[in-house]
Design a protein around this motif. Structure first.
Motif, PDB file in Angstrom:
ATOM      1  N   LEU B  40       0.850  -1.196   0.000  1.00 57.35           N
ATOM      2  CA  LEU B  40       0.000   0.000   0.000  1.00 57.35           C
ATOM      3  C   LEU B  40       0.882   1.241   0.000  1.00 57.35           C
ATOM      4  CD1 LEU B  40      -2.944  -0.492   2.524  1.00 57.35           C
ATOM      5  CD2 LEU B  40      -3.067  -0.143   0.069  1.00 57.35           C
ATOM      6  N   GLU B  41       1.889   1.209   0.869  1.00 59.04           N
ATOM      7  CA  GLU B  41       2.767   2.364   0.970  1.00 59.04           C
ATOM      8  C   GLU B  41       3.628   2.491  -0.282  1.00 59.04           C
ATOM      9  OE1 GLU B  41       6.229   4.723   1.795  1.00 59.04           O
ATOM     10  OE2 GLU B  41       6.333   2.569   1.508  1.00 59.04           O
ATOM     11  N   ARG B  42       4.186   1.361  -0.698  1.00 59.05           N
ATOM     12  CA  ARG B  42       5.182   1.379  -1.748  1.00 59.05           C
ATOM     13  C   ARG B  42       4.589   1.707  -3.113  1.00 59.05           C
ATOM     14  NH1 ARG B  42      10.597  -0.725  -1.393  1.00 59.05           N
ATOM     15  NH2 ARG B  42      11.615   0.173  -3.219  1.00 59.05           N
ATOM     16  N   VAL B  43       3.527   1.020  -3.444  1.00 61.71           N
ATOM     17  CA  VAL B  43       2.987   1.159  -4.798  1.00 61.71           C
ATOM     18  C   VAL B  43       1.886   2.207  -4.851  1.00 61.71           C
ATOM     19  CG1 VAL B  43       1.858  -0.055  -6.701  1.00 61.71           C
ATOM     20  CG2 VAL B  43       3.615  -1.195  -5.361  1.00 61.71           C
ATOM     21  N   PHE B  44       1.050   2.192  -3.819  1.00 66.25           N
ATOM     22  CA  PHE B  44      -0.093   3.092  -3.881  1.00 66.25           C
ATOM     23  C   PHE B  44       0.123   4.383  -3.086  1.00 66.25           C
ATOM     24  CE2 PHE B  44      -1.659  -1.283  -4.414  1.00 66.25           C
ATOM     25  CZ  PHE B  44      -2.112  -1.182  -5.711  1.00 66.25           C
ATOM     26  N   HIS B  45       1.330   4.537  -2.563  1.00 62.96           N
ATOM     27  CA  HIS B  45       1.730   5.782  -1.883  1.00 62.96           C
ATOM     28  C   HIS B  45       0.754   6.201  -0.791  1.00 62.96           C
ATOM     29  CE1 HIS B  45       4.836   6.010  -4.828  1.00 62.96           C
ATOM     30  NE2 HIS B  45       3.940   5.935  -5.793  1.00 62.96           N
ATOM     31  N   VAL B  46       0.302   5.237   0.018  1.00 63.64           N
ATOM     32  CA  VAL B  46      -0.501   5.601   1.179  1.00 63.64           C
ATOM     33  C   VAL B  46       0.493   5.947   2.291  1.00 63.64           C
ATOM     34  CG1 VAL B  46      -2.311   4.863   2.781  1.00 63.64           C
ATOM     35  CG2 VAL B  46      -2.292   4.010   0.428  1.00 63.64           C
ATOM     36  N   GLU B  47       0.812   7.240   2.383  1.00 58.86           N
ATOM     37  CA  GLU B  47       1.893   7.664   3.274  1.00 58.86           C
ATOM     38  C   GLU B  47       1.605   7.326   4.744  1.00 58.86           C
ATOM     39  OE1 GLU B  47       4.948   8.834   2.655  1.00 58.86           O
ATOM     40  OE2 GLU B  47       4.506   8.420   0.543  1.00 58.86           O
ATOM     41  N   TRP B 159      10.467  -0.840  -6.296  1.00 53.96           N
ATOM     42  CA  TRP B 159       9.090  -0.520  -6.686  1.00 53.96           C
ATOM     43  C   TRP B 159       8.548  -1.582  -7.648  1.00 53.96           C
ATOM     44  CZ3 TRP B 159       6.386   0.834 -11.147  1.00 53.96           C
ATOM     45  CH2 TRP B 159       5.125   1.407 -10.928  1.00 53.96           C
ATOM     46  N   ILE B 160       9.417  -1.930  -8.610  1.00 53.99           N
ATOM     47  CA  ILE B 160       8.996  -2.951  -9.584  1.00 53.99           C
ATOM     48  C   ILE B 160       8.755  -4.286  -8.875  1.00 53.99           C
ATOM     49  CG2 ILE B 160       9.756  -4.302 -11.586  1.00 53.99           C
ATOM     50  CD1 ILE B 160      11.355  -1.743 -12.418  1.00 53.99           C
ATOM     51  N   VAL B 161       9.665  -4.622  -7.929  1.00 53.77           N
ATOM     52  CA  VAL B 161       9.514  -5.885  -7.203  1.00 53.77           C
ATOM     53  C   VAL B 161       8.187  -5.912  -6.454  1.00 53.77           C
ATOM     54  CG1 VAL B 161      10.427  -7.312  -5.344  1.00 53.77           C
ATOM     55  CG2 VAL B 161      11.978  -6.311  -7.000  1.00 53.77           C
ATOM     56  N   THR B 162       7.856  -4.796  -5.824  1.00 53.40           N
ATOM     57  CA  THR B 162       6.582  -4.742  -5.095  1.00 53.40           C
ATOM     58  C   THR B 162       5.417  -4.909  -6.054  1.00 53.40           C
ATOM     59  OG1 THR B 162       7.662  -3.082  -3.744  1.00 53.40           O
ATOM     60  CG2 THR B 162       5.351  -3.506  -3.284  1.00 53.40           C
ATOM     61  N   LEU B 163       5.569  -4.280  -7.206  1.00 56.46           N
ATOM     62  CA  LEU B 163       4.510  -4.359  -8.205  1.00 56.46           C
ATOM     63  C   LEU B 163       4.293  -5.817  -8.627  1.00 56.46           C
ATOM     64  CD1 LEU B 163       2.818  -2.149  -9.483  1.00 56.46           C
ATOM     65  CD2 LEU B 163       4.306  -2.240 -11.489  1.00 56.46           C
ATOM     66  N   ILE B 164       5.416  -6.536  -8.803  1.00 53.18           N
ATOM     67  CA  ILE B 164       5.311  -7.962  -9.130  1.00 53.18           C
ATOM     68  C   ILE B 164       4.831  -8.737  -7.904  1.00 53.18           C
ATOM     69  CG2 ILE B 164       6.630 -10.002  -9.831  1.00 53.18           C
ATOM     70  CD1 ILE B 164       8.586  -8.022 -11.211  1.00 53.18           C
ATOM     71  N   GLY B 165       5.204  -8.199  -6.730  1.00 57.99           N
ATOM     72  CA  GLY B 165       4.883  -8.897  -5.481  1.00 57.99           C
ATOM     73  C   GLY B 165       3.399  -8.982  -5.210  1.00 57.99           C
ATOM     74  N   ILE B 166       2.633  -7.952  -5.614  1.00 57.03           N
ATOM     75  CA  ILE B 166       1.200  -7.976  -5.319  1.00 57.03           C
ATOM     76  C   ILE B 166       0.517  -9.171  -5.993  1.00 57.03           C
ATOM     77  CG2 ILE B 166      -0.967  -6.704  -5.476  1.00 57.03           C
ATOM     78  CD1 ILE B 166       0.730  -4.149  -5.243  1.00 57.03           C
ATOM     79  N   PRO B 167       0.674  -9.302  -7.341  1.00 57.73           N
ATOM     80  CA  PRO B 167       0.072 -10.521  -7.928  1.00 57.73           C
ATOM     81  C   PRO B 167       0.683 -11.800  -7.374  1.00 57.73           C
ATOM     82  CG  PRO B 167       1.342  -9.315  -9.574  1.00 57.73           C
ATOM     83  CD  PRO B 167       1.231  -8.431  -8.380  1.00 57.73           C
ATOM     84  N   SER B 168       1.962 -11.752  -6.987  1.00 58.95           N
ATOM     85  CA  SER B 168       2.576 -12.958  -6.435  1.00 58.95           C
ATOM     86  C   SER B 168       1.928 -13.339  -5.112  1.00 58.95           C
ATOM     87  CB  SER B 168       4.072 -12.750  -6.212  1.00 58.95           C
ATOM     88  OG  SER B 168       4.699 -12.447  -7.421  1.00 58.95           O
ATOM     89  N   ALA B 169       1.643 -12.307  -4.301  1.00 59.04           N
ATOM     90  CA  ALA B 169       0.978 -12.575  -3.028  1.00 59.04           C
ATOM     91  C   ALA B 169      -0.405 -13.160  -3.287  1.00 59.04           C
ATOM     92  CB  ALA B 169       0.851 -11.296  -2.209  1.00 59.04           C
ATOM     93  N   PHE B 170      -1.076 -12.614  -4.291  1.00 57.73           N
ATOM     94  CA  PHE B 170      -2.383 -13.159  -4.670  1.00 57.73           C
ATOM     95  C   PHE B 170      -2.252 -14.602  -5.127  1.00 57.73           C
ATOM     96  CE2 PHE B 170      -5.867  -9.975  -4.957  1.00 57.73           C
ATOM     97  CZ  PHE B 170      -5.215  -8.964  -4.309  1.00 57.73           C
ATOM     98  N   LEU B 171      -1.210 -14.829  -5.907  1.00 57.91           N
ATOM     99  CA  LEU B 171      -0.969 -16.169  -6.441  1.00 57.91           C
ATOM    100  C   LEU B 171      -0.695 -17.141  -5.302  1.00 57.91           C
ATOM    101  CD1 LEU B 171      -0.502 -17.768  -9.121  1.00 57.91           C
ATOM    102  CD2 LEU B 171       1.911 -17.269  -8.844  1.00 57.91           C
ATOM    103  N   LEU B 172       0.189 -16.714  -4.391  1.00 60.88           N
ATOM    104  CA  LEU B 172       0.568 -17.582  -3.272  1.00 60.88           C
ATOM    105  C   LEU B 172      -0.661 -18.033  -2.514  1.00 60.88           C
ATOM    106  CD1 LEU B 172       2.960 -18.693  -1.447  1.00 60.88           C
ATOM    107  CD2 LEU B 172       2.541 -16.722  -0.022  1.00 60.88           C
ATOM    108  N   HIS B 173      -1.516 -17.093  -2.225  1.00 66.07           N
ATOM    109  CA  HIS B 173      -2.649 -17.477  -1.410  1.00 66.07           C
ATOM    110  C   HIS B 173      -3.840 -17.945  -2.227  1.00 66.07           C
ATOM    111  CE1 HIS B 173      -3.840 -18.133   2.540  1.00 66.07           C
ATOM    112  NE2 HIS B 173      -5.022 -17.642   2.324  1.00 66.07           N
TER     113      HIS B 173
END
Lengths: 158, 392, 243
Positions: B40-47, B159-173
């Motif tokens: 949320l913080e990293r990609v969507f900039h929820v400070e 930033w790119i890793v986090t961006l890939i990480g979101i679908p990966s987290a979805f995939l994992l679970h």
């Protein structure tokens, strides 16, 4: 060139990955069984291993090669389609070496009742009796010859 | 071999999957949820949620390290588990686990944490001594380049890793949900909604978990809790909880309305054996109560102290509810016969390999790992305990 | 069944010689048996089943099935008051020792032998993560006990409850359709010991197998057809209440 230098640490990390992958492939090549994938996604040798398990029921053909008298008697009666080991139990060891195992004669009181005890759950056409009423404790074999159970005088046991 | 009611196929009487398999989706759920909070913080900039960013990453890592342990303990032949890497069966949802897990652990979580902490690691390797120094040196991979340019590159790549990480987290679970959802033989599991429900419940548990850990660690360090941060987390928790609850209710209503051949059997189960864990713990205590509580914090302006308490209570209830949900899926799915003619019971043992002691141990273990990770890689910048707000 | 007796008369001398090979294990399989020439299945002529439990016993003996687990078992159905959705089913110890006497005039009773259906689209082999269970080229669903992890995913995936974790081996165990017998020209232990011919091993690739004629002339069905598992255990005269 400078950018390349400043990203150097990333290449180290990537290097670790490549190294791990190479190690993985090496181990994989060594560990996966040779016959894996021979027929499909499984260990092909497993089929032969399962096929090599020991047989315990000899099968009626083996029995009949020696016990021709009984086979003949049985083939004429109502038990023609009941295989030998259905009553006598697993006897592959005996078939292999007749001296090794002497089959025990089954107790007809238990054996016959197993199939022929009357119950509403059995198919209607199947011969079934209430053992207690039917013989008053007289062993089945007194009247019925197990290999050909029909009583000759009565024209068949019902 | 405990009580059987009605008729079970004879091989069905004993349960195949124990409490450890309940723990497994619960733990991976926490991982996925924590990571999504971090993103949320990293990609969507929820400070506002920034104080939890590093903590969320470390929490995710701590739980991810533990995630395969319950599976290992459950296997009849744990020593054969590498087969899952060597000869993964392409049609098996479970075969994916090894690869998704490794991908997520190494390519996403460890890499992102490493990038984010690289500057700290290099600085720590210079300031610490002895074995610790060696450890930091190894962790830095022998590179001490923390020039602004290098850090800028890290930031971009992270930033790119986090961006890939979101679908990966979805995939994992999501795939954990698919493991259950794809079993056509079991009507309690078989549902295309299963992966989606798993993902959203994972987010709920992960967000609630990180929120509680943040509040607890801040308290333990004697700092003040950043209310703007906790309020924001609670808001996200509330909204995602609503989605999760709607999906679960959709599934439930669909089952009740369709009332297919399995319904009578499942309905009986929910009204008897599963009544406490499903209706009372999962739905009433674990979902509706925290939802109502969080709803109140969203619409009424409450004093800080009360808000904090409500957050702690609803966070704990949510975790309990999600655990109950995993329990009801895994255990509930094995209590009824596939003939729909009977039910068996599950009795947890205490000290066996799959007993409750092991399960409790495995649920506490991640907290110890997290503690060690925090010691090694402090998520907060201010090490000497003099300043006030904890932020990085 | 007459067929097999004729077989015997023709094959008698050969059978005696082959017997040694049968006991010896693989050689005969390797030489004479071609996997590509067979596609095994089972015919269960349900109205013939008398619930004697001979098949369950024979299976346990032949395959060392541990107590309390079953590669095959027999269920007794009791449909009362024509309520087909609520049958009373029992299977005491898998029916190994037979069944209690059923009361007359209390509705409909019948027996149903159950076993692995050796599905051709088997959901159990589909989910195995490592390839430890598979459909063999001759259509038998087998487990490789040296490769199985014991994760029990396949146990969950089988709609018929035919698999279990072997309590000592800690790997999955199930009916092999007596693979060690059928590849040596014998029939399965359950078929061999069934006194009424309620179970018959069938080879769907053998054009001379009576199964082809049987399926053309009888109302046969597989269990849980809605599962679309490609089950190859064909039931003749199966009651609609059977699950």
């Amino acid at each position: 060139m400078n950018a390349f230098k400043d990203a150097g640490h990333l290449f180290r990390f990537a290097g670790l990955f490549v190294l791990a992958f190479v190690v993985f492939l090496l181990i994989r090549g060594y560990v996966v069984p040779k016959s894996f994938g021979q027929y499909g996604h499984y260990r092909g040798a497993a089929i032969a291993e399962i096929g090599a398990r020991p047989v315990k029921y000899a099968g009626h053909e083996a029995c009949e090669t020696c016990h021709t008298d009984q086979a003949n008697a049985k083939s004429k009666g109502k038990h023609a389609h009941v295989n030998c080991e259905a009553c006598h139990g697993a006897l592959a060891k005996h078939a292999d070496d007749p001296a090794a195992v002497t089959p025990v004669k089954p107790d007809s009181a238990v054996l016959c009742a197993r199939c022929h005890t009357a119950t509403a759950a059995k198919p209607k056409g199947f011969p079934q009796v209430n053992p207690a009423d039917h013989s008053n404790g007289v062993p089945c074999a007194t009247c019925h010859q197990p290999h050909n159970p029909a009583i000759a005088d009565a024209g068949g046991a019902k | 071999m405990t009580g059987v009611e009605g008729f079970m196929y004879p091989n069905e009487v004993g349960l195949q999957w124990s409490v450890l398999i309940v723990l497994y989706p619960f733990i991976t759920g926490l991982v996925a949820g924590a990571f999504i909070l971090a993103s949320l913080e990293r990609v969507f900039h929820v400070e506002a949620v920034k104080p939890t960013y590093r903590l969320a990453l470390l929490t995710a890592l701590a739980f991810l390290i533990v995630a395969p342990l319950p599976l290992q303990l459950h296997l009849g032949h744990p020593e054969r588990s590498p087969e899952m890497y060597f000869t993964p069966h392409s049609t098996s949802a479970m075969a994916m686990f090894g690869y998704v897990y490794l991908w997520y652990l190494m390519a996403v979580l460890v890499f992102e944490i490493w990038l984010d902490y690289r500057k700290d690691i290099v600085l720590l390797s210079q300031s610490s001594k002895g074995l610790l120094k060696v450890m930091y040196k190894v962790m830095s991979l022998g590179s001490d380049n923390i020039s602004p340019r290098a850090l800028h590159i890290d930031e971009k790549v992270g930033w790119i890793v986090t961006l890939i990480g979101i679908p990966s987290a979805f995939l994992l679970h999501g795939y954990v949900g698919f493991i259950f959802g794809s079993i056509k033989a079991n009507p309690w599991w078989s549902s295309p909604l299963m992966p989606v429900v798993f993902i959203f419940s994972a987010m709920v548990s992960g967000i609630a978990g990180v929120m509680l850990i943040y509040m607890a660690t801040t308290k333990l360090r004697g700092r003040t809790i950043d209310m703007r941060c906790v309020d924001t987390i609670a808001m996200y928790l509330f909204y995602i909880f609503i989605i999760d609850f709607s999906l679960e209710m959709l599934d439930l209503i669909h089952r009740i309305y369709e009332a297919d051949e399995s319904f009578r059997s499942l309905d009986f189960m929910v009204h008897t054996q599963l009544y406490i864990p499903h209706i009372v713990i999962q739905i009433i205590l674990g979902t509706v109560t925290p939802l109502v509580l969080l709803f109140v914090t969203q619409v009424v302006k409450l004093p800080e102290q009360i808000r904090k308490r409500i957050y702690v209570i609803s966070g704990c209830l949510a975790l309990m509810g999600i655990f109950a949900m995993r329990w009801n899926v895994v255990i509930g799915g094995q209590l009824f016969s596939k003939s729909f003619l009977g039910y068996t019971t599950y009795k947890m043992t205490l000290v066996t390999r799959e007993g409750s002691l092991v399960a409790i141990g495995l649920s506490i273990l991640p907290l110890f790992i997290l503690w060690a990770l925090i010691k090694l890689l402090p998520p907060w910048a201010t090490e000497p305990p003099t300043h006030t707000a904890a932020a990085d | 069944m007459n067929l097999s007796r004729r077989h015997f008369l023709v094959l008698a001398p050969a059978a005696a010689i082959a017997w040694k090979a049968v006991l010896a294990g693989t050689p005969e399989q390797a030489e004479n048996y071609k996997m590509s020439e067979h596609w095994w299945g089972m015919l269960i002529d349900d109205p013939k089943c008398i619930g004697c439990g001979n098949c369950v016993k024979a299976c346990a003996t032949e395959n060392d099935v541990p107590d309390g687990y079953f590669r095959t078992w027999v269920e007794r159905y009791h449909v009362e008051d024509e309520d087909m959705t609520n049958p009373q089913v029992i299977s005491p110890d898998g029916g190994k020792e037979g069944f209690p006497v059923a009361a007359e005039d209390a509705g409909k009773y019948f027996f149903v032998p159950k076993m692995c259906n050796h599905c051709s689209d088997s959901p159990c082999t589909q989910v195995c993560p490592v390839g430890a269970t598979f459909v063999s080229p001759d259509g038998v669903v087998l487990v490789d006990p040296k490769y199985c992890l014991g994760c029990a995913y396949c146990v969950q995936a089988c709609p018929y409850g035919c698999r279990y974790i072997h309590p000592e081996k800690k790997t999955v165990d199930k009916c092999t359709l007596c693979y060690h017998r059928i590849t040596k020209g014998l029939t399965t232990a359950c078929c061999e010991s069934c006194p009424t011919g309620a179970r018959q091993l069938v080879d769907l690739k053998n054009p001379k197998d009576p199964i082809h004629e049987f399926l053309k002339t009888h109302p046969a069905q597989v269990l849980k057809p809605q599962m679309a598992t490609g089950a190859k255990a064909y039931y003749n005269g199966l009651d609609g209440s059977v699950r």
